[in-house]
Design a protein around this motif. Structure first.
Motif, PDB file in Angstrom:
ATOM      1  N   LEU A 102       0.883  -1.259   0.052  1.00 14.33           N
ATOM      2  CA  LEU A 102       0.080   0.026   0.103  1.00 14.33           C
ATOM      3  C   LEU A 102       0.849   1.285  -0.043  1.00 14.33           C
ATOM      4  N   SER A 103       1.820   1.316   0.667  1.00  6.65           N
ATOM      5  CA  SER A 103       3.055   2.488   0.514  1.00  6.65           C
ATOM      6  C   SER A 103       3.346   2.643  -0.498  1.00  6.65           C
ATOM      7  N   PHE A 104       3.861   1.504  -1.290  1.00 13.31           N
ATOM      8  CA  PHE A 104       4.481   1.761  -2.648  1.00 13.31           C
ATOM      9  C   PHE A 104       3.240   2.425  -3.592  1.00 13.31           C
ATOM     10  N   LEU A 105       2.335   1.921  -3.488  1.00  8.92           N
ATOM     11  CA  LEU A 105       1.314   2.398  -4.371  1.00  8.92           C
ATOM     12  C   LEU A 105       0.819   3.790  -4.313  1.00  8.92           C
ATOM     13  N   SER A 106       0.833   4.047  -2.971  1.00  9.44           N
ATOM     14  CA  SER A 106       0.333   5.294  -2.286  1.00  9.44           C
ATOM     15  C   SER A 106       1.265   6.565  -2.864  1.00  9.44           C
ATOM     16  N   THR A 107       2.574   6.035  -2.927  1.00 12.98           N
ATOM     17  CA  THR A 107       3.675   7.203  -3.580  1.00 12.98           C
ATOM     18  C   THR A 107       3.429   7.388  -4.891  1.00 12.98           C
ATOM     19  N   VAL A 108       3.068   6.323  -5.380  1.00 14.19           N
ATOM     20  CA  VAL A 108       3.119   6.259  -7.060  1.00 14.19           C
ATOM     21  C   VAL A 108       1.955   6.965  -7.384  1.00 14.19           C
ATOM     22  N   TYR A 109       0.938   6.895  -6.865  1.00 13.74           N
ATOM     23  CA  TYR A 109      -0.521   7.280  -7.181  1.00 13.74           C
ATOM     24  C   TYR A 109      -1.138   8.074  -6.141  1.00 13.74           C
ATOM     25  N   SER A 110      -0.192   9.164  -5.505  1.00  4.58           N
ATOM     26  CA  SER A 110      -0.458  10.163  -4.412  1.00  4.58           C
ATOM     27  C   SER A 110      -1.703  10.784  -4.857  1.00  4.58           C
ATOM     28  N   ASP A 111      -1.845  11.580  -5.908  1.00  6.57           N
ATOM     29  CA  ASP A 111      -3.069  12.312  -6.334  1.00  6.57           C
ATOM     30  C   ASP A 111      -4.058  11.568  -6.253  1.00  6.57           C
ATOM     31  N   CYS A 112      -3.935  10.322  -6.783  1.00  5.90           N
ATOM     32  CA  CYS A 112      -5.280   9.366  -6.810  1.00  5.90           C
ATOM     33  C   CYS A 112      -5.966   8.840  -5.561  1.00  5.90           C
ATOM     34  N   LEU A 113      -4.769   8.839  -4.593  1.00  2.00           N
ATOM     35  CA  LEU A 113      -5.292   8.405  -3.162  1.00  2.00           C
ATOM     36  C   LEU A 113      -5.997   9.941  -2.469  1.00  2.00           C
ATOM     37  N   GLU A 114      -5.334  10.916  -2.621  1.00  3.23           N
ATOM     38  CA  GLU A 114      -5.870  12.178  -2.106  1.00  3.23           C
ATOM     39  C   GLU A 114      -7.135  12.468  -2.654  1.00  3.23           C
TER      40      GLU A 114
END
Length: 269
Positions: A102-114
């Motif tokens: 989750l940490s990895f994908l949250s970094t790659v897709y940070s805008d999409c998580l926000e």
């Protein structure tokens, strides 16, 4: 070429623009491609079910849009973020712990998580109900736990365009709590589905695009009208709904140019 997925008013934003695009159409012959290249736009908030009797064409379309396989020629211009195929592994290594994935994908897709309409508390709560905890290593999960985890990850991020190829687990009973979250996440977003599951189409799509075996756009319009047209004019599907496009990314499915484009035999770079 008239395609209903293009809004005549021009007010909507194109999410995908197909420019002189041609895809491979025959599994056994890489020389066979689109009869007429595509030049059209897929607009924001469209939910399109692609209907064709060619499982290979369904595979090619999903894989090219996702970036797994190069087109024969032409390009797809993206105005926004395209998610990996919903329920797919998102490029994660099975040796990662859940929290690290989750940490990895949250970094790659940070805008999409926000921008997500799904909260992290909801996400972790649903995982814990399936006994999927942050410290667990992905490869140690059961088959159903893995399917649930990867689907939950696909639902967590707010992408501009969602791709659906296999929807078998999505439409199963264990995935029911994720379907309602996915519908929430999809509000105002674009969806392109090659899944053959009729219940998925009914619940998630509202338009259809009927393709011939050489990529010809034969019909486009409302979902019911498109399905009816396909039922009356296309031969029987060559892949049953129960299989739902469970295709392998093997070397026989790659395009002729793929060896020069950095793609491995499994279809990934």
């Amino acid at each position: 070429m008239a395609v209903v997925v293009v809004d005549a008013t021009g007010l909507a934003t194109p999410v995908l623009t197909f420019r002189n695009l041609s895809l491979r159409c025959d599994k056994s012959n890489p020389q066979i491609s689109f009869e007429t290249p595509w030049d059209w736009e897929l607009l924001q908030a469209k939910r399109i079910a692609v209907i064709t009797n060619s499982s290979f064409l369904r595979y090619q379309l999903s894989s090219v849009i996702a970036g797994f396989v190069p087109p024969v020629f032409g390009e797809i211009v993206c105005d926004g973020v395209i998610g990996w195929p919903v329920g797919g592994e998102g490029g994660l290594d099975s040796k990662l712990r859940i929290s690290h994935a989750l940490s990895f994908l949250s970094t790659v897709y940070s805008d999409c998580l926000e921008k997500s309409r799904v909260g992290l508390d909801e996400f972790w709560g649903l995982l814990s109900e399936k006994e999927i905890y942050p410290s667990v290593i992905i490869k140690e999960l059961s088959k159903e736990q893995k399917d649930f985890f990867f689907l939950a990850l696909s639902v967590l991020f707010s992408f501009d365009c969602y791709l659906f190829s296999s929807t078998r687990f999505l439409m199963s009973r264990p995935a029911k709590p994720l379907r309602s979250l996915l519908l929430r996440q999809l509000e105002g977003k674009t969806l392109l589905a090659t899944s053959t599951n009729s219940r998925f189409r009914r619940d998630f799509c509202n338009e259809g695009l009927v393709l011939g075996s050489l990529g010809q756009i034969l019909f486009s319009g409302g979902l019911s009208e498109s399905i009816q047209w396909a039922d009356q004019n296309l031969e029987a599907f060559d892949l049953s709904e129960s299989e739902d496009d469970q295709l392998e990314l093997g070397q026989n499915l790659l395009n002729l140019e793929s060896t020069d484009d950095g793609f491995d035999d499994d279809g990934f770079g």
